[in-house]
Structures are given as structure tokens and as C-alpha cells.
Design an enzyme around this catalytic site. Structure first.
Site, mmCIF file in Angstrom:
data_model
loop_
_atom_site.group_PDB
_atom_site.id
_atom_site.type_symbol
_atom_site.label_atom_id
_atom_site.label_comp_id
_atom_site.label_asym_id
_atom_site.label_seq_id
_atom_site.Cartn_x
_atom_site.Cartn_y
_atom_site.Cartn_z
ATOM 1 N N GLU A 226 32.068 16.160 16.577
ATOM 2 C CA GLU A 226 31.525 17.234 17.106
ATOM 3 C C GLU A 226 30.969 17.989 15.848
ATOM 4 O O GLU A 226 30.063 18.816 15.503
ATOM 5 C CB GLU A 226 32.455 18.213 17.572
ATOM 6 C CG GLU A 226 32.640 17.692 19.050
ATOM 7 C CD GLU A 226 33.662 18.502 19.843
ATOM 8 O OE1 GLU A 226 34.427 19.262 19.408
ATOM 9 O OE2 GLU A 226 34.225 18.110 20.914
ATOM 10 N N HIS B 124 36.187 14.349 8.535
ATOM 11 C CA HIS B 124 37.530 14.938 8.873
ATOM 12 C C HIS B 124 38.431 13.686 9.335
ATOM 13 O O HIS B 124 37.968 13.050 10.207
ATOM 14 C CB HIS B 124 37.525 16.236 9.638
ATOM 15 C CG HIS B 124 36.784 16.256 10.911
ATOM 16 N ND1 HIS B 124 35.455 16.256 11.090
ATOM 17 C CD2 HIS B 124 37.213 15.839 12.212
ATOM 18 C CE1 HIS B 124 34.874 16.119 12.156
ATOM 19 N NE2 HIS B 124 36.236 15.940 12.998
HETATM 20 P P1 AMP Z 1 35.424 15.933 15.885
HETATM 21 O O1 AMP Z 1 35.411 15.768 17.508
HETATM 22 O O2 AMP Z 1 36.170 14.626 15.406
HETATM 23 O O3 AMP Z 1 34.313 16.206 15.035
HETATM 24 O O4 AMP Z 1 36.491 17.091 16.133
HETATM 25 C C1 AMP Z 1 36.196 18.213 15.563
HETATM 26 C C2 AMP Z 1 37.678 19.219 15.653
HETATM 27 O O5 AMP Z 1 37.276 20.387 15.221
HETATM 28 C C3 AMP Z 1 37.846 19.217 17.275
HETATM 29 O O6 AMP Z 1 39.135 18.928 17.466
HETATM 30 C C4 AMP Z 1 37.896 20.910 17.256
HETATM 31 O O7 AMP Z 1 38.857 21.299 18.129
HETATM 32 C C5 AMP Z 1 37.953 21.339 15.877
HETATM 33 N N1 AMP Z 1 37.528 22.478 15.475
HETATM 34 C C6 AMP Z 1 36.421 23.081 15.690
HETATM 35 N N2 AMP Z 1 36.200 24.300 15.354
HETATM 36 C C7 AMP Z 1 37.279 24.647 14.408
HETATM 37 C C8 AMP Z 1 37.776 25.717 13.572
HETATM 38 N N3 AMP Z 1 37.137 26.799 13.529
HETATM 39 N N4 AMP Z 1 39.025 25.319 13.323
HETATM 40 C C9 AMP Z 1 39.861 24.400 13.499
HETATM 41 N N5 AMP Z 1 39.371 23.638 14.079
HETATM 42 C C10 AMP Z 1 38.197 23.665 14.674
#
Ligand code: AMP
Length: 116
Positions: free
Chosen positions: A95, A100
Site C-alpha cells: 500500500e 518496509h
Molecule cells: P503494506 O501493505 O505492506 O504497504 O503496509 C502498509 C502498512 O502501513 C499497513 O499495515 C498500514 O496499516 C500502515 N500504515 C499506513 N499509514 C500509517 C501511518 N501513518 N503510521 C503507521 N502505519 C501506517
């Protein structure tokens, strides 16, 4: 390319529950935790995804594991076990396009991939 949320967290332009930060890596709690302990560990350098990794990123990406190991101990999940996960691209469920590593633990996590 515009900055992602995570780049803004690294620069402390938006708030996050930061557990660790140095000149190479930042780690903070996921805002929508999928397990009792859910931490995101990111290189400060905004590498968009694994598809953008170059040989010069080798050291920092190895360092993500060093930080993950320390955080697993700090979170109290080193003994019980945990999962390290990196999503890449649409089918991988990525996302946020700032590479990360997810650190998930604190409960049995089950099979590696849920059946669709
Ligand atoms: P991914 O699907 O691997 O890109 O994971 C993105 C992650 O970022 C998801 O688990 C979200 O819950 C997390 N996320 C999105 N915005 C934030 C934020 N502002 N602070 C902390 N985590 C976030």
C-alpha cells in the site's frame, strides 16, 4: 515523485509511535496493527519497493534484520516467535511505496498465506 507518508514519518513531519531511529533506519508501530506487536521497519532512504533495490542498498537492507532482531527482543516476542514480511507491488498487497519490513508477533500467526 511526491513523498510517501513514511518518508514524512522519517523526517518527523507527521506523528508516529517511533520505537527506533538512527541515521539509516526508522521503526514505528503500524497504525492498524494485525497482531499484538506490529512494527514497521524502514530504511530512511525512500526506496519505493523491492523492485527498486540496487546493489548499493545491500548494507541497509541487511541492517533492517539487525534492527528487527533487537525490536523483537524489546517487544518480548523473540522467544515466542514472530514474522518478518515485505510486500511488493499490487499482488503483494503493498500500500505504501516506501519499502518496509513488517514485524508481527504476540500471537500464533497461522499459515504464511491465507487462502484466497
Ligand atoms: P503494506 O501493505 O505492506 O504497504 O503496509 C502498509 C502498512 O502501513 C499497513 O499495515 C498500514 O496499516 C500502515 N500504515 C499506513 N499509514 C500509517 C501511518 N501513518 N503510521 C503507521 N502505519 C501506517
Amino acid at each position: 515523485m511526491s513523498e510517501t507518508l513514511f518518508t514524512k514519518i522519517v523526517k518527523r513531519e507527521i506523528p508516529a509511535d517511533i520505537l527506533f531511529q538512527d541515521d539509516r533506519v526508522t521503526a514505528f508501530r503500524d497504525i492498524h496493527p494485525q497482531a499484538p506487536s506490529h512494527v514497521l521497519i524502514i530504511p530512511n532512504k525512500p526506496i519505493p519497493s523491492v523492485n527498486d533495490v540496487t546493489p548499493e542498498d545491500e548494507a541497509v537492507l541487511g541492517y533492517l534484520f539487525v534492527v528487527a532482531r533487537k525490536l523483537a527482543e524489546q517487544e518480548g516476542v523473540a522467544e515466542s516467535g514472530y514474522r518478518l514480511l515485505i510486500n511488493c507491488g499490487d499482488d503483494g498487497g503493498q500500500e505504501v511505496y516506501h519499502l518496509h519490513m513488517h514485524l508481527l508477533g504476540g500471537r500464533p500467526l497461522g499459515r504464511m498465506v491465507a487462502r484466497a
